[in-house]
Motif scaffolding. Sequence first.
Motif, PDB file in Angstrom:
ATOM      1  N   ILE A 106      16.167 -44.442  32.903  1.00 35.88           N
ATOM      2  CA  ILE A 106      14.922 -44.714  33.617  1.00 35.88           C
ATOM      3  C   ILE A 106      14.794 -46.209  33.895  1.00 35.88           C
ATOM      4  N   VAL A 107      14.416 -46.549  35.131  1.00 34.94           N
ATOM      5  CA  VAL A 107      14.104 -47.927  35.509  1.00 34.94           C
ATOM      6  C   VAL A 107      12.718 -47.908  36.134  1.00 34.94           C
ATOM      7  N   ALA A 108      11.793 -48.678  35.554  1.00 34.98           N
ATOM      8  CA  ALA A 108      10.436 -48.798  36.097  1.00 34.98           C
ATOM      9  C   ALA A 108      10.237 -50.238  36.545  1.00 34.98           C
ATOM     10  N   LEU A 109       9.897 -50.430  37.798  1.00 31.74           N
ATOM     11  CA  LEU A 109       9.804 -51.751  38.412  1.00 31.74           C
ATOM     12  C   LEU A 109       8.360 -52.191  38.579  1.00 31.74           C
ATOM     13  N   ASP A 110       8.110 -53.470  38.288  1.00 32.13           N
ATOM     14  CA  ASP A 110       6.836 -54.099  38.647  1.00 32.13           C
ATOM     15  C   ASP A 110       7.005 -54.704  40.032  1.00 32.13           C
ATOM     16  N   PHE A 111       6.217 -54.263  40.997  1.00 29.91           N
ATOM     17  CA  PHE A 111       6.267 -54.867  42.321  1.00 29.91           C
ATOM     18  C   PHE A 111       5.806 -56.317  42.255  1.00 29.91           C
ATOM     19  N   ARG A 112       6.142 -57.083  43.267  1.00 28.27           N
ATOM     20  CA  ARG A 112       5.732 -58.485  43.351  1.00 28.27           C
ATOM     21  C   ARG A 112       4.215 -58.592  43.192  1.00 28.27           C
ATOM     22  N   GLY A 113       3.797 -59.494  42.296  1.00 27.30           N
ATOM     23  CA  GLY A 113       2.378 -59.702  42.057  1.00 27.30           C
ATOM     24  C   GLY A 113       1.739 -58.707  41.111  1.00 27.30           C
ATOM     25  N   HIS A 114       2.513 -57.843  40.504  1.00 21.14           N
ATOM     26  CA  HIS A 114       2.006 -56.856  39.553  1.00 21.14           C
ATOM     27  C   HIS A 114       2.709 -57.031  38.212  1.00 21.14           C
ATOM     28  N   GLY A 115       2.021 -56.694  37.145  1.00 23.28           N
ATOM     29  CA  GLY A 115       2.619 -56.770  35.819  1.00 23.28           C
ATOM     30  C   GLY A 115       3.189 -58.145  35.534  1.00 23.28           C
ATOM     31  N   HIS A 171      10.075 -58.074  37.480  1.00 23.06           N
ATOM     32  CA  HIS A 171      10.206 -57.531  36.132  1.00 23.06           C
ATOM     33  C   HIS A 171      10.443 -56.027  36.214  1.00 23.06           C
ATOM     34  N   ALA A 172      11.276 -55.524  35.322  1.00 23.38           N
ATOM     35  CA  ALA A 172      11.497 -54.087  35.216  1.00 23.38           C
ATOM     36  C   ALA A 172      11.717 -53.732  33.751  1.00 23.38           C
ATOM     37  N   VAL A 173      11.438 -52.489  33.414  1.00 22.22           N
ATOM     38  CA  VAL A 173      11.720 -51.963  32.082  1.00 22.22           C
ATOM     39  C   VAL A 173      12.738 -50.850  32.246  1.00 22.22           C
ATOM     40  N   ILE A 174      13.762 -50.872  31.394  1.00 23.26           N
ATOM     41  CA  ILE A 174      14.827 -49.863  31.430  1.00 23.26           C
ATOM     42  C   ILE A 174      14.805 -49.081  30.129  1.00 23.26           C
TER      43      ILE A 174
END
Length: 71
Positions: free
Chosen positions: A57-66, A19-22
């Motif tokens: 801006i791109v904010a990424l959720d690492f695997r197993g987070h968020g 998952h990521a938020v842009i």
Amino acid sequence: MSAAPRSISIATPDNLALHAVIWPNPGNPTCLLLHGFGHECRIWDPLAVALQGEFEIVALDFRGHGRSDWD
């Protein structure tokens, strides 16, 4: 006025969804925000809003987070 952030899902080669938020700002350089241990991508919301005038801006959720898949 800045565009609202949107969530995306990124498929990995091992069939996980990250998952990521842009926060869009087309035509500007991209800034990738990576959270630390125990956090998730939304920790960056205040900074992303502040930087969106100059960057996409791109904010990424690492695997197993968020909202990213667990392994």
